[in-house]
Write a protein that holds these residues in place. Structure first.
Motif, PDB file in Angstrom:
ATOM      1  N   PHE A 275       6.065   4.776   4.872  1.00 36.90           N
ATOM      2  CA  PHE A 275       6.553   4.673   6.245  1.00 36.90           C
ATOM      3  C   PHE A 275       7.374   3.416   6.513  1.00 36.90           C
ATOM      4  O   PHE A 275       8.422   3.492   7.154  1.00 36.90           O
ATOM      5  N   ASP A 276       6.927   2.267   6.066  1.00 38.81           N
ATOM      6  CA  ASP A 276       7.653   1.028   6.352  1.00 38.81           C
ATOM      7  C   ASP A 276       8.951   0.924   5.553  1.00 38.81           C
ATOM      8  O   ASP A 276       9.925   0.337   6.019  1.00 38.81           O
ATOM      9  N   MET A 277       8.949   1.450   4.347  1.00 42.46           N
ATOM     10  CA  MET A 277      10.140   1.377   3.502  1.00 42.46           C
ATOM     11  C   MET A 277      11.039   2.610   3.662  1.00 42.46           C
ATOM     12  O   MET A 277      11.990   2.784   2.910  1.00 42.46           O
ATOM     13  N   ASN A 278      10.733   3.495   4.619  1.00 47.68           N
ATOM     14  CA  ASN A 278      11.490   4.733   4.858  1.00 47.68           C
ATOM     15  C   ASN A 278      11.584   5.598   3.610  1.00 47.68           C
ATOM     16  O   ASN A 278      12.620   6.208   3.339  1.00 47.68           O
TER      17      ASN A 278
ATOM     18  N   SER B  80       0.840  -1.200   0.000  1.00 53.90           N
ATOM     19  CA  SER B  80       0.000   0.000   0.000  1.00 53.90           C
ATOM     20  C   SER B  80       0.876   1.252   0.000  1.00 53.90           C
ATOM     21  O   SER B  80       2.095   1.192   0.220  1.00 53.90           O
ATOM     22  N   LEU B  81       0.239   2.369  -0.209  1.00 50.70           N
ATOM     23  CA  LEU B  81       0.943   3.652  -0.219  1.00 50.70           C
ATOM     24  C   LEU B  81       1.550   3.943   1.154  1.00 50.70           C
ATOM     25  O   LEU B  81       2.695   4.407   1.249  1.00 50.70           O
TER      26      LEU B  81
ATOM     27  N   PHE C 113       8.715   1.976  -6.545  1.00 53.90           N
ATOM     28  CA  PHE C 113       8.806   2.104  -5.082  1.00 53.90           C
ATOM     29  C   PHE C 113      10.144   2.678  -4.618  1.00 53.90           C
ATOM     30  O   PHE C 113      10.516   2.508  -3.476  1.00 53.90           O
ATOM     31  N   GLN C 114      10.873   3.334  -5.508  1.00 51.52           N
ATOM     32  CA  GLN C 114      12.171   3.891  -5.141  1.00 51.52           C
ATOM     33  C   GLN C 114      12.044   5.379  -4.850  1.00 51.52           C
ATOM     34  O   GLN C 114      11.511   6.124  -5.666  1.00 51.52           O
ATOM     35  N   PRO C 115      12.545   5.810  -3.703  1.00 61.25           N
ATOM     36  CA  PRO C 115      12.511   7.244  -3.384  1.00 61.25           C
ATOM     37  C   PRO C 115      13.556   7.991  -4.199  1.00 61.25           C
ATOM     38  O   PRO C 115      14.708   7.575  -4.275  1.00 61.25           O
TER      39      PRO C 115
END
Length: 131
Positions: free
Chosen positions: A8-11, A2-3, A95-97
């Protein structure tokens, strides 16, 4: 995922902020923690200055210039749009910041940093004069 898990979980937020300030070599090499703490101190001081300026305007009951108000609101909306598009791209692609995708918000951030320090310094200058 999820978003909320991505953010939050993946920082995602922390890594995006760090890469916005400085990350090199395909985000393999980050700056030292001192650099990020210095940047956080610099930005938080500007935020305090903006809050002080806003509070002093409210207590002095100065009417804000409508054109300036529209300009500031549109700048904030542009920055929010830029950050939202970065989140959207990360969520839908990989999903990469990537802090570099938030760089269009840099002009707004720089403007509010300057306003914050200006309000902060004017507040202390006026307080010293009164003392």
């Amino acid at each position: 995922i999820s978003l909320m898990q991505m953010l939050f979980d993946m920082n995602w937020i922390e890594t995006s902020l760090k890469s916005f300030i400085g990350a090199f070599g395909y985000m393999q090499y980050f700056c030292s923690k001192k650099v990020y703490l210095l940047a956080a101190f610099f930005l938080n001081t500007a935020l305090v200055g903006c809050i002080i300026g806003l509070i002093t305007r409210i207590f002095k009951k100065n009417k804000p210039d409508k054109m300036k108000l529209i300009f500031y609101i549109s700048c904030v909306l542009c920055a929010i749009t830029s950050i939202s598009l970065s989140i959207y791209n990360s969520f839908n692609a990989d999903f990469q910041p990537q802090g570099r995708y938030c760089y269009p918000a840099f002009l707004t951030i720089a403007m509010f940093i300057a306003l914050g320090y200006n309000c902060f310094l004017n507040f202390f200058k006026n307080e010293i004069v009164h003392v």
